[in-house]
Design a protein around this motif. Structure first.
Motif, short mmCIF file in Angstrom:
data_model
loop_
_atom_site.label_atom_id
_atom_site.label_comp_id
_atom_site.label_asym_id
_atom_site.label_seq_id
_atom_site.Cartn_x
_atom_site.Cartn_y
_atom_site.Cartn_z
N HIS A 1 0.49 27.86 11.37
CA HIS A 1 0.82 26.47 11.96
C HIS A 1 -0.69 25.91 12.30
O HIS A 1 -1.62 26.27 12.43
CB HIS A 1 1.60 26.53 13.23
N ASP A 2 -0.41 24.39 12.28
CA ASP A 2 -1.53 23.58 12.35
C ASP A 2 -1.43 23.08 13.90
O ASP A 2 -1.50 22.07 14.33
CB ASP A 2 -1.32 22.49 11.44
N ASN A 3 -1.99 24.22 14.73
CA ASN A 3 -1.68 24.03 16.13
C ASN A 3 -2.87 24.20 17.22
O ASN A 3 -3.33 23.37 17.51
CB ASN A 3 -0.38 24.85 16.65
N GLU A 4 -3.04 25.59 17.20
CA GLU A 4 -4.01 25.98 18.22
C GLU A 4 -5.44 25.33 17.87
O GLU A 4 -6.19 24.77 18.80
CB GLU A 4 -4.52 27.34 18.30
N ALA B 1 -6.13 22.51 16.48
CA ALA B 1 -6.17 20.93 16.92
C ALA B 1 -6.12 20.94 18.45
O ALA B 1 -6.76 19.95 18.78
CB ALA B 1 -4.86 20.27 16.16
N ASP B 2 -5.36 21.76 18.96
CA ASP B 2 -5.37 21.41 20.40
C ASP B 2 -6.64 21.67 20.89
O ASP B 2 -7.19 20.87 21.78
CB ASP B 2 -4.36 22.59 21.10
N LEU C 1 -9.24 21.23 19.50
CA LEU C 1 -10.26 19.95 19.13
C LEU C 1 -10.24 18.93 20.04
O LEU C 1 -11.09 18.12 20.24
CB LEU C 1 -9.68 19.53 17.79
N HIS C 2 -9.00 18.69 20.59
CA HIS C 2 -8.67 17.34 21.54
C HIS C 2 -9.05 17.61 22.84
O HIS C 2 -8.78 16.98 23.59
CB HIS C 2 -7.20 16.97 21.26
#
Lengths: 228, 228
Positions: free
Chosen positions: A217-220, A222-223, A225-226
């Motif tokens: 998943h494209d999740n952790e 990215a989180d 990152l932001h």
């Protein structure tokens, strides 16, 4: 019937290999267009994406036909469903290579970013190229060692992606807004290319070994990152 | 056997509806977190994404079980394969809603962009919310009029996405690099959310009407974007 089924399965394998090789070539050329500002090569990537899309449709049709006519169960069913999904993921990777090439073409004859941002993006592109080649070899050889190599490469790609944001934010690097936009998009496209490579690697590993591997998943990432 | 099969197919339909509703809620809350800088709502989106991912795995398992045990052909096979793909697309839309919320959370208590860029991004978010709701209603009602509405909304979303780049490039708008990064990523996430809604709409329309609809690719639009 079984004979025909196994011929069709091996046709499916051959189509997937061909598709994976075309995607590997696409990302190689996309990286080249970025490195050398080569507009001819960029156009090649963009044109070749249509063929990758066509190949996905062919694989899709073949899979549906196999499911309808042969009604496979157990391992064979798993095989056909995996082919369906791997083809979908490869198609997406073709789109991403095309996007990278489109940015290179759009900025021609300038590179899309000055150093050192360009250098970092090229490192990311090189990792994406390696991932593309390794995926093609994995589909061809079923060598599960490659699946691990692909995942490790993807972690490096994620780390470089995080670093790209730090670099873009560093006021010591002079960047126009267009360059910030391009660097953000290039980073995102290349990082996603890596994610998809990992997703294919896990699916092939699952298919070969029967081991259960979690979806990517494209999740952790990215989180994190932001959450600056 | 047919009786059980149809019970299982209707279970599949109910699971897809539930998933589509959860995705619609996720993007609604993501838009709200962006509009009001609401960190609680942002956290809810991020937490809820796990449940969307779980639901996709359930649907996946149910589809594979249906294919193996019931060996459907023709319309039923098409139905199960479409469910597999729609669930994959919805899962991806959940990720994108989560990314939007993660940016809102990461910038809290500031909004991620000043006006008028924020206003444009909120317009995009509103279109994504409408698309999410319409997709849920389409899956529930099979009303093909909604499929057209979703496609039309996606074209507007694409147009706003193009406009967002012009706005970001306009030196009249003061933007920090972080704000440029955020605006580019938010625009990309929302635009992709719209693409996926169109992809689901086409697949459901295909399933209901038997009409052949082309796959949605993330191509022409992006090429045009980079060809400034």
């Amino acid at each position: 019937m079984r004979e025909i089924f196994h011929q069709e399965l091996s046709q499916l394998g051959a189509d997937l290999e061909s598709m994976a090789h075309q995607v590997a070539t696409a990302v190689e050329r996309a990286a080249e267009s970025l490195r050398h500002g080569d507009i001819i090569v960029a156009e090649q990537v963009i044109d070749a994406d249509e063929r990758i899309n066509d190949l996905q449709r062919d694989i899709d049709d073949l899979c549906v036909m196999l499911l309808a006519r042969q009604q496979p169960v157990a391992g064979d069913l798993r095989h056909v469903l995996s082919a369906l999904r791997v083809a979908q993921t490869l198609e997406r990777q073709g789109d991403l290579a095309r996007h990278v090439a489109a940015i290179a073409r759009g900025r021609y004859p300038e590179p899309p970013a000055p150093e050192p941002v360009l250098g970092l993006l090229l490192q990311m592109a090189d990792l994406a190229v390696r991932a593309g080649r390794d995926v093609a070899r994995l589909i061809e050889t079923r060598d599960l060692g490659l699946a691990k190599t692909i995942e490790a490469g993807d972690s490096k790609l994620d780390a470089l992606h995080r670093r790209s944001f730090q670099m873009i934010l560093d006021p010591a690097h002079e960047l126009s807004r267009q360059q910030v936009i391009d660097a953000v998009l290039l980073g995102r496209f290349l990082e996603r290319f890596g994610d998809h490579s990992t997703s294919v690697a896990r699916r092939v590993a699952y298919l070969v070994s029967g081991a259960s591997l979690p979806e990517t998943h494209d999740n952790e990432d990215a989180d994190a990152l932001h959450r600056r």
